[in-house]
Design a protein around this motif. Sequence first.
Motif, PDB file in Angstrom:
ATOM      1  N   THR A 328       0.815  -1.222   0.000  1.00 29.58           N
ATOM      2  CA  THR A 328       0.000   0.000   0.000  1.00 29.58           C
ATOM      3  C   THR A 328       0.845   1.267   0.000  1.00 29.58           C
ATOM      4  O   THR A 328       0.348   2.336  -0.351  1.00 29.58           O
ATOM      5  CB  THR A 328      -0.929   0.020   1.233  1.00 29.58           C
ATOM      6  OG1 THR A 328      -0.126  -0.147   2.412  1.00 29.58           O
ATOM      7  CG2 THR A 328      -1.951  -1.096   1.147  1.00 29.58           C
ATOM      8  N   GLN A 329       2.123   1.166   0.388  1.00 32.56           N
ATOM      9  CA  GLN A 329       2.982   2.350   0.401  1.00 32.56           C
ATOM     10  C   GLN A 329       3.507   2.696  -0.983  1.00 32.56           C
ATOM     11  O   GLN A 329       4.089   3.765  -1.181  1.00 32.56           O
ATOM     12  CB  GLN A 329       4.171   2.127   1.355  1.00 32.56           C
ATOM     13  CG  GLN A 329       3.769   1.883   2.800  1.00 32.56           C
ATOM     14  CD  GLN A 329       2.887   2.988   3.339  1.00 32.56           C
ATOM     15  OE1 GLN A 329       3.218   4.160   3.223  1.00 32.56           O
ATOM     16  NE2 GLN A 329       1.759   2.618   3.930  1.00 32.56           N
ATOM     17  N   SER A 330       3.301   1.808  -1.933  1.00 30.54           N
ATOM     18  CA  SER A 330       3.790   2.035  -3.297  1.00 30.54           C
ATOM     19  C   SER A 330       2.669   2.560  -4.177  1.00 30.54           C
ATOM     20  O   SER A 330       1.569   2.003  -4.203  1.00 30.54           O
ATOM     21  CB  SER A 330       4.338   0.733  -3.890  1.00 30.54           C
ATOM     22  OG  SER A 330       4.616   0.891  -5.266  1.00 30.54           O
ATOM     23  N   SER A 331       2.974   3.611  -4.926  1.00 24.35           N
ATOM     24  CA  SER A 331       1.962   4.145  -5.846  1.00 24.35           C
ATOM     25  C   SER A 331       1.674   3.168  -6.984  1.00 24.35           C
ATOM     26  O   SER A 331       0.603   3.215  -7.587  1.00 24.35           O
ATOM     27  CB  SER A 331       2.436   5.485  -6.417  1.00 24.35           C
ATOM     28  OG  SER A 331       3.655   5.321  -7.128  1.00 24.35           O
ATOM     29  N   ASP A 332       2.622   2.265  -7.259  1.00 24.27           N
ATOM     30  CA  ASP A 332       2.395   1.276  -8.315  1.00 24.27           C
ATOM     31  C   ASP A 332       1.234   0.345  -7.963  1.00 24.27           C
ATOM     32  O   ASP A 332       0.608  -0.240  -8.854  1.00 24.27           O
ATOM     33  CB  ASP A 332       3.659   0.439  -8.554  1.00 24.27           C
ATOM     34  CG  ASP A 332       4.783   1.263  -9.169  1.00 24.27           C
ATOM     35  OD1 ASP A 332       4.472   2.265  -9.834  1.00 24.27           O
ATOM     36  OD2 ASP A 332       5.956   0.909  -8.974  1.00 24.27           O
ATOM     37  N   ALA A 333       0.982   0.173  -6.664  1.00 25.72           N
ATOM     38  CA  ALA A 333      -0.107  -0.708  -6.239  1.00 25.72           C
ATOM     39  C   ALA A 333      -1.453  -0.185  -6.723  1.00 25.72           C
ATOM     40  O   ALA A 333      -2.381  -0.965  -6.966  1.00 25.72           O
ATOM     41  CB  ALA A 333      -0.109  -0.846  -4.722  1.00 25.72           C
ATOM     42  N   ALA A 334      -1.559   1.119  -6.880  1.00 22.09           N
ATOM     43  CA  ALA A 334      -2.815   1.696  -7.373  1.00 22.09           C
ATOM     44  C   ALA A 334      -3.098   1.208  -8.789  1.00 22.09           C
ATOM     45  O   ALA A 334      -4.231   0.854  -9.125  1.00 22.09           O
ATOM     46  CB  ALA A 334      -2.728   3.222  -7.350  1.00 22.09           C
ATOM     47  N   GLY A 335      -2.066   1.190  -9.624  1.00 21.02           N
ATOM     48  CA  GLY A 335      -2.240   0.706 -10.987  1.00 21.02           C
ATOM     49  C   GLY A 335      -2.614  -0.761 -11.032  1.00 21.02           C
ATOM     50  O   GLY A 335      -3.409  -1.188 -11.878  1.00 21.02           O
ATOM     51  N   ALA A 336      -2.056  -1.550 -10.100  1.00 18.76           N
ATOM     52  CA  ALA A 336      -2.380  -2.977 -10.053  1.00 18.76           C
ATOM     53  C   ALA A 336      -3.851  -3.188  -9.707  1.00 18.76           C
ATOM     54  O   ALA A 336      -4.538  -4.018 -10.317  1.00 18.76           O
ATOM     55  CB  ALA A 336      -1.483  -3.682  -9.038  1.00 18.76           C
ATOM     56  N   LEU A 337      -4.341  -2.443  -8.725  1.00 22.19           N
ATOM     57  CA  LEU A 337      -5.741  -2.600  -8.331  1.00 22.19           C
ATOM     58  C   LEU A 337      -6.676  -2.063  -9.415  1.00 22.19           C
ATOM     59  O   LEU A 337      -7.756  -2.626  -9.649  1.00 22.19           O
ATOM     60  CB  LEU A 337      -5.994  -1.886  -7.004  1.00 22.19           C
ATOM     61  CG  LEU A 337      -7.359  -2.145  -6.357  1.00 22.19           C
ATOM     62  CD1 LEU A 337      -7.624  -3.635  -6.193  1.00 22.19           C
ATOM     63  CD2 LEU A 337      -7.452  -1.445  -5.000  1.00 22.19           C
TER      64      LEU A 337
END
Length: 679
Positions: A328-337
Amino acid sequence: MPQRMLTDDSTSDSLVTATRENLLEAIIRPLPDSKLSILLNDLSRADSVLRNELQKAPTDKTSRQQSLRWLQRVELATLRSELFPEKSPDGIAAANEAARIAEASLLALPASGSARSEVLRLLAEAHLRRGDLQSAQVVLEDMNASAAKTAGPNGSNQESHDIAMQVRIAIAAGNQSTAKDLLEDYYSQHTSRRLNMDLVRLRYLLRFGSETQVANWLDSISQTHGEDAGDRASTIVSQTRLTDGEGVSSASSANPERDPRLWIADAMYYLRKEKSQQAALHFARAAISDQDDRRSIQSALKAAAILVQSGNSKASVELLQRISDSHTQSSDAAGALLQAATIAHDHADEFTAEEIRTMLQRVAGRWPNTDAALAANRWLIAWNRNEANWLAAAIQTTKIAVRHWRENSSTAPSGTETHASQSVRSLCLLCWSDAWMHEPDAKTVDLLHRSFADAVPASLPARTHADLTVLLDDPTSRASQATEGFFRELAKFRLGQSVSVTSQPPQAVTTALIQRLEMDARQQPERRVAIGRCLIDLDRKHSLFASEIEPGDSSAWRETVHRVGWHIWAGERSTAETIVKEAIERNADAANDLFRQSARAHSISPSKADQARAATWWKRLADNQTRGSHEWYASTLGWLDALKRSGKTKEASASARMILLTTPPQSAEQAAAFENAAK
């Protein structure tokens, strides 16, 4: 006579060259079995061409071209052996064939020369790959002796090949100390790194080092020598692990000591071999175990793509959700979701709308400053608009992070934005305007103010709030905060401080602007002339309906309905009547709307003459309806009311009583209205 060329067919040379290049590419990035068989067929054809050319060669001496052909045969055969993992049955068989061809070539080549040295190197490689270490050592000694006789500018290159072979023999023999000493001695004497030595060190670490050491050196090779070298190193790692039993079985257990970078290497190997199930499994395991945010998410995305292609969208979405929750601390996780939501949307039969919406809300809420959050917000807004949740869509626009207001706002002058604009500001103007048009009441305006009050204060959102207030509410409180250009002019006009608006309005608000000013005209009849003229002028200059009417739209006549009212307010009654006449000639179905608009436009005037004209239009509308219908009663009531306002009270009362006697309405509400008109 000059010696005849062995062949004048350039096709044979091109076949050999192309086959060699394809072999090298396949060694770097392995092929699936179907494509590998095609390459092996090409290899057989190329070798057949070389054999035929050697058979045509002069028998009295070995020409330079003969040496080249022999060397080409040996090289192709050796490259063929490198297509397969060492120790594998196919690899051993190919190495045996390469050794046979190399030994045959040595009988035909001169006792010295660069060609012989190169063939000896390839023969040593073949012996090593088939597991004959003793023969490899003997050939290596012969190669060094041959190379000493023909020492040239490539001496340092020969040295690295010699040491590389010695290290590989030591590794194959399990002699760690010898291999280690040779490597340390070489790297201590050479500051520049050669790829062949780096690959040998990789093999050493695969045999005697840890997974972390292997993975670190794999990264180093890629960074030092480039993508092709990195892919070759990755292939060596995967093939070695596969033949050593480190393949699928290792990915089936989540051993925390395993380095996820090696699982990624294995996954890429399986992917190139078109073994999608194994590739997805390794990518997924790498994603789950990897502590590196970006690498873990990239692995998850690759696994998800493969799973979707194989028809397992459920597993794909679940993996992406799990990985995004873990980073959750990575902005890349937003793209994954967001990708998970996209997959779910594309397979809507397997997911509920609420599941998709929840994912989008999490993206927008957890990582508000990311591009993925902006995309999720736009998606949610479009979703609400499609479901006619106008207020929800409008409120969503004020929840978009201030970063996106700043970075996506239009830098063009006010009034030049379009519906196609990617501006968050334009989207906000559009959504709030639409919400107010569908519910033009105090509740909507109150929600507008509260929603902006809850948003982080920043220049552009604050000015947009002021602009929307000027457009949709009482401009008194925020007129001075409105942006320059159109909204500042609109504020002055609505406050009665000017007689016109000259700047072009943003197309996102043109429909709401029309509705707002028409509402102002009804609420402030004394300003109807100025409002009518303002609307006519804006329409002439800027085509207020341009964003609403599509080419060929059969409902385009509806804009005429509005224009009739504007001309009536502006005192241009004859122009209005001409427009009505011409519009009905073009489309008779427009008559009722035109009559009604003409009647209403006249009705707001306190002038008895205008009320008389309103009565005329209401009567024409009533006469165009079926007597006794709900529409007929409504338009007749409008006629009676206008008659009274024009001063013809007795005529209106008498007409109302006659209707009650002859055609009494069934609706209690309408009956009461007629009884009131009859008084």
